[in-house]
Design an enzyme around this catalytic site. Structure first.
Site, PDB file in Angstrom:
ATOM      1  N   TYR A 166      -6.026   6.743   4.388  1.00  0.00           N
ATOM      2  CA  TYR A 166      -6.218   5.697   3.381  1.00  0.00           C
ATOM      3  C   TYR A 166      -5.517   4.400   3.775  1.00  0.00           C
ATOM      4  O   TYR A 166      -6.115   3.318   3.802  1.00  0.00           O
ATOM      5  CB  TYR A 166      -5.703   6.141   2.003  1.00  0.00           C
ATOM      6  CG  TYR A 166      -5.531   4.957   1.092  1.00  0.00           C
ATOM      7  CD1 TYR A 166      -6.633   4.398   0.464  1.00  0.00           C
ATOM      8  CD2 TYR A 166      -4.288   4.342   0.939  1.00  0.00           C
ATOM      9  CE1 TYR A 166      -6.502   3.265  -0.318  1.00  0.00           C
ATOM     10  CE2 TYR A 166      -4.148   3.210   0.158  1.00  0.00           C
ATOM     11  CZ  TYR A 166      -5.255   2.673  -0.464  1.00  0.00           C
ATOM     12  OH  TYR A 166      -5.135   1.548  -1.215  1.00  0.00           O
ATOM     13  N   GLU A 195       0.819  -1.215   0.000  1.00  0.00           N
ATOM     14  CA  GLU A 195       0.000   0.000   0.000  1.00  0.00           C
ATOM     15  C   GLU A 195       0.853   1.265   0.000  1.00  0.00           C
ATOM     16  O   GLU A 195       0.517   2.245  -0.652  1.00  0.00           O
ATOM     17  CB  GLU A 195      -0.956  -0.001   1.202  1.00  0.00           C
ATOM     18  CG  GLU A 195      -2.075  -1.034   1.106  1.00  0.00           C
ATOM     19  CD  GLU A 195      -2.985  -0.803  -0.096  1.00  0.00           C
ATOM     20  OE1 GLU A 195      -2.979   0.315  -0.639  1.00  0.00           O
ATOM     21  OE2 GLU A 195      -3.682  -1.749  -0.490  1.00  0.00           O
ATOM     22  N   ASP A 219      -9.424   6.276  -1.816  1.00  0.00           N
ATOM     23  CA  ASP A 219      -8.326   6.825  -2.611  1.00  0.00           C
ATOM     24  C   ASP A 219      -8.951   7.477  -3.842  1.00  0.00           C
ATOM     25  O   ASP A 219     -10.168   7.631  -3.906  1.00  0.00           O
ATOM     26  CB  ASP A 219      -7.309   5.729  -2.985  1.00  0.00           C
ATOM     27  CG  ASP A 219      -7.878   4.737  -3.983  1.00  0.00           C
ATOM     28  OD1 ASP A 219      -9.107   4.788  -4.249  1.00  0.00           O
ATOM     29  OD2 ASP A 219      -7.117   3.909  -4.504  1.00  0.00           O
TER      30      ASP A 219
END
Length: 390
Positions: free
Chosen positions: A131, A48, A149
């Site tokens: 996020y 991520e 996102d």
DNA sequence: AAAACGGGGTC
DNA sequence: GACCCAGTTTT
């Protein structure tokens, strides 16, 4: 109740139906990515972070190399930062690598080397924002945590017909609220990934491929016929060209520097406090001289296409601007001789120092204050010249 | 609120 | 070659 452009209330897709359609589609169509098919929180965190602002194809080799070199959070925490940065080289945004490294050490120190499962705890780790916290919590731990996102914001704005700017306060909050409200009880991580996957492969920014979209039947944007119209992205921080403004302020309380615009320009022949485009080389001639005369060196940002009245500093249309300039012109008197400037290709062909009328006083001092401050110069208006201090 | 951050893509 | 992309931190 919010209304759309047609004055009707957009139907809200029932979450259960949306969840089923998206998860079913995701199971069938999801791309095979190296970080899919693991539930290891560290791997998911790493992927991520790498995927922030970075395309999947770029990340792929880096992710695999990192997992070999730093297979655990301990390996990463113990590695010298220099090596981590070296391995990151080419991915960009190197602050991510520094924060990843610091975050790993933080996880070892504060969490015994295990990433926490709750959003709040994840947020305390450096480099993990709203996020990424949602991503790790939902994907690694199946915590019902929302995530937004760019892809999710676009997909949700379209499905739910969110008209507000998804970057601004209200729209952004609304997207997060929707993202939370539609989370299924089970498979929250897969559901979040389905939203992102849809945005990445189907619901693209400029020309969404609604044909194969699993949720077009419940999509407000699709129903509108112009799905690409959403999301509304506020006028993206327009780059503000800088203008240099020579102002009356430092000529004292009662005098004003004016310059006459060349006849063939917009507002040609009219007098105004000179405003000069510093990005334009032509201003080296007249501009430098005017600035020297005004005794001011300051820059003020001006938005393209916007007209700011140089006397009052009010925003206005071109028509009003013209009328007010004419009026100022009349007030000042057409027979002001004006010192002529050398022939150049600047905007002005004459300059004049005139008495400042009461009508100008307030607007000008306001403008002067603003401009000087923008130039990093403090001003004491109402005092005599030369008292402006830093 | 807005800038900085770094590469890579598209038009 | 300008323009766009998109999270987090920083100011």
């Amino acid at each position: 109740m919010r209304k759309d452009a047609h004055g009707t209330t957009p139907a809200q897709p029932p979450p259960a139906k949306l969840q089923r359609a998206l998860l079913r589609w995701y199971d069938a169509e999801k791309r095979d990515l190296p970080w899919r098919g693991t539930k290891d929180p560290y791997s998911i965190w790493l992927s991520e972070v790498m995927l922030q602002q970075t395309r999947v194809d770029t990340v792929r080799p880096y992710y695999q190399r990192f997992m070999e070199t730093y297979p655990t959070v301990f390996a990463l925490a113990e590695a010298p930062l220099e090596r981590v940065l070296g391995d990151w080289s080419g991915l960009g945004y190197y602050r991510r690598a520094r924060m990843l490294h610091a975050g790993a050490q933080q996880i070892v120190r504060d969490f015994g080397g295990e990433l926490p499962r709750e959003v709040e705890a994840l947020r305390s780790i450096t480099g993990i924002g709203p996020y990424t916290a949602g991503a790790v919590a939902s994907i690694a731990f199946d915590v019902r945590a929302p995530l937004v996102d760019g892809n999710v914001a676009r997909v949700l704005a379209r499905i739910f017909g969110v008209e507000e700017d998804v970057r601004g306060g209200a729209g952004r909050a609304r997207i997060w609220q929707i993202a939370e409200s539609i989370l299924p009880q089970e498979r929250a991580g897969d559901f979040n990934q389905a939203l992102m996957e849809l945005g990445a492969t189907v619901c693209s920014p400029s020309s969404p491929r609604c044909g194969p979209c699993p949720v077009r039947g419940m999509c407000v944007a699709f129903a509108s016929g112009e799905p690409e119209r959403l999301p509304n992205m506020a006028p993206k921080a327009k780059p503000r060209p800088w203008k240099r403004a020579a102002l009356v302020a430092t000529l004292g309380a009662d005098r004003v520097l004016l310059a006459r615009r060349k006849r063939d320009l917009l507002f040609g022949g009219l007098w105004e406090p000179p405003t000069l485009d510093a990005s334009n080389d032509r201003d080296e001639g007249d501009g430098a001289r005017l600035l020297a005369l005004a005794g001011v060196k300051a820059e003020v940002p001006v938005r393209a296409g916007e007209i700011t009245h140089v006397l009052s500093h009010r925003k206005m249309t071109v028509e009003v601007y013209r009328a007010e300039l004419r009026s100022a012109h009349a007030t000042l008197g057409q027979n002001q001789a004006g010192a002529s400037l050398d022939e150049g290709d600047g905007e002005y062909d004459a300059i004049e120092v005139v008495a400042r009328t009461s009508a100008m006083r307030r607007g000008m001092s306001t403008l002067a204050r603003k401009v000087l401050r923008a130039g990093g110069i403090e001003v004491n208006m109402g005092r005599s010249e030369g008292e402006a201090t830093k």
